[in-house]
Design an enzyme around this catalytic site. Structure first.
Site, short mmCIF file in Angstrom:
data_model
loop_
_atom_site.label_atom_id
_atom_site.label_comp_id
_atom_site.label_asym_id
_atom_site.label_seq_id
_atom_site.Cartn_x
_atom_site.Cartn_y
_atom_site.Cartn_z
N ILE A 114 0.67 -1.15 -0.05
CA ILE A 114 0.11 0.01 0.09
C ILE A 114 0.91 1.23 -0.08
CG2 ILE A 114 -1.65 1.56 1.40
CD1 ILE A 114 -3.06 -1.48 2.14
N GLU A 128 10.39 -19.77 18.54
CA GLU A 128 9.51 -20.62 19.57
C GLU A 128 8.64 -21.67 18.82
OE1 GLU A 128 7.80 -18.83 22.83
OE2 GLU A 128 9.32 -17.17 22.77
#
Ligand code: COS
Length: 388
Positions: A346, A372
């Site tokens: 954008i 993680e």
């Protein structure tokens, strides 16, 4: 924080508001400089400690805020909205302290947690090794018992804050033949002789949040610093990740929300063909899809944190916590990657340059799909939770 109605308590809402204020007034003005200088912002670590944001998930009996995991997630989300690196100060400290909270004895908790909760003792989590990433049970680091100490030898890699933390929860094999059942967890002070930082990674994103390789050579750890029994380390590590992954979901959510905010503001103000680009359907549909992703990620993240809290209170089983934790981490991080990429789109050419924060957000979002536990591993965990 949810704009509309969401079942947050007054305390949770107040904490999220405090974190938003801190993020906007104290962190946002520093975000570009943290990125540019690529140095750990010690001042923010101190500030978060003073504001009691570092021990929110720790029960009050051990000097913490006793506010629960959802509150921790709300704080991480608000900080990540302006700086992922700043949010990781809270999120990684939480990851490093969870093995203590989940696996340590009452005596150890009373001895260690007050300092950890205050933020004076910054924690890090040392599980990953050069040859043990997704296959976390395959640790090469050894811990050998010699009298009243253990001696640790090996290498840990990709350790967030491994060079700035005061203590680390370290996982090592005390009995290699037993595989995952031979892993043991230890609390290790970073200043222990034999523990050296051998490399600091040059990363795509998360600048200002150092990632270290650590070498352990004959590192002596007193027996009193063993967390849990020998062989319980893998279970402690997995339970830790069940509790910490909602925090990464919250971080991803915050990054996505930050990118959406930026994109909306830009679409209103940037004019082409004689009008704001937000007047064009091509941009409107992108904004709509970004917002749908952000709101869905928010609900799944808050739900995951709530399910983990319920499991801790004995009102839900841990398999459910495990499932929702992985779902939220996967979904929110995939949303963050998509939303930040669309935000750059954008902004057009301006999105690709460092004058605006969206390119940083896109680079920061990428790690949330990786660390993680990669999203591939999360999908494996989710599928296993259904199929066995
Ligand atoms: N909570 C408690 N115990 C758990 C658990 C959990 N969430 N998940 C697994 N365990 C236990 C299992 O029950 C099993 O014990 P039993 O044999 O007594 O049943 C033991 O741990 C081994 O589990 P499993 O056989 O599932 O281990 P795998 O080697 O197949 O690995 C995955 C499991 C892949 C899920 C694990 O290695 C993983 O999460 N990898 C990603 C690691 C990661 O996130 N790294 C990032 C580090 S932090 S940046």
């Amino acid at each position: 924080m949810a704009d509309g109605p969401f079942d947050l308590t007054a305390e949770q809402r107040a904490l999220a508001e405090l974190a938003r204020q801190v993020a906007e007034e104290r962190v946002a003005p520093r975000a570009a400089a943290i990125e540019e200088e690529d140095r750990f912002p010690e001042d923010l670590r101190r500030l978060f400690g003073e504001l009691e944001l570092m021990g929110l998930g720790i029960p009050e009996t051990y000097g913490g805020g006793g506010a629960g995991l959802l509150a921790v997630c709300l704080v991480i989300e608000e900080l990540a909205r302006v700086s992922a690196a700043a949010s990781l100060i809270v999120a990684d400290h939480e990851l490093g302290l969870l093995p203590v909270l989940l696996g340590a004895s009452e005596e150890q908790k009373r001895a260690w947690l007050p300092e950890i909760a205050s933020g004076r003792r910054l924690m890090a989590f040392a599980l990953t090794e050069p040859e043990a990433g997704s296959d976390a049970a395959h640790l090469a680091m050894r811990a050998e018992r010699r009298g009243d100490r253990y001696v640790l030898n090996g290498t840990k890699r990709f350790i967030t804050h491994g060079n700035v933390a005061d203590s680390l929860t370290v996982f090592a094999s005390t009995d290699p033949e037993k595989g995952s059942k031979g892993i043991t967890c230890f609390l290790v002070d970073r200043e222990t002789p034999g523990l050296k930082v051998t490399k600091l990674e040059r990363k795509m994103g998360l600048h200002g949040s150092p990632t270290a390789e650590l070498s352990f050579q004959e590192v002596e750890v007193p027996v009193e610093n063993r967390i849990g029994e020998e062989g319980q380390g893998f279970r402690i590590a997995m339970a830790t990740l069940d509790h910490s992954r909602p925090g990464i979901a919250a971080q991803a959510l915050g990054i996505a929300q930050g990118a959406l905010d930026q994109a909306v503001a830009y679409a209103r103000q940037r004019r082409q063909f004689g009008r704001p680009i937000g007047d064009f359907q091509a941009i409107q549909f992108m904004i709509a899809d970004m917002a749908i992703g952000v709101e869905s990620a928010r609900y799944l993240t808050y739900k995951a944190a709530t399910v983990v809290e319920e499991a801790d209170a004995g009102r839900a089983d841990w398999q459910l916590a495990n499932r929702f934790s992985s779902m939220a981490k996967t979904y929110a991080s995939d949303v963050a990657m998509r939303v930040t990429t669309d935000a750059v789109q954008i902004f057009g050419g301006y999105g690709y340059v460092a004058d605006y924060p969206v390119e940083r957000m896109m680079r920061d979002a990428k790690i949330t799909q990786i660390y993680e536990g990669t999203n591939q591993i999360q999908r494996l965990v989710i599928a296993r939770s259904y199929l066995g």
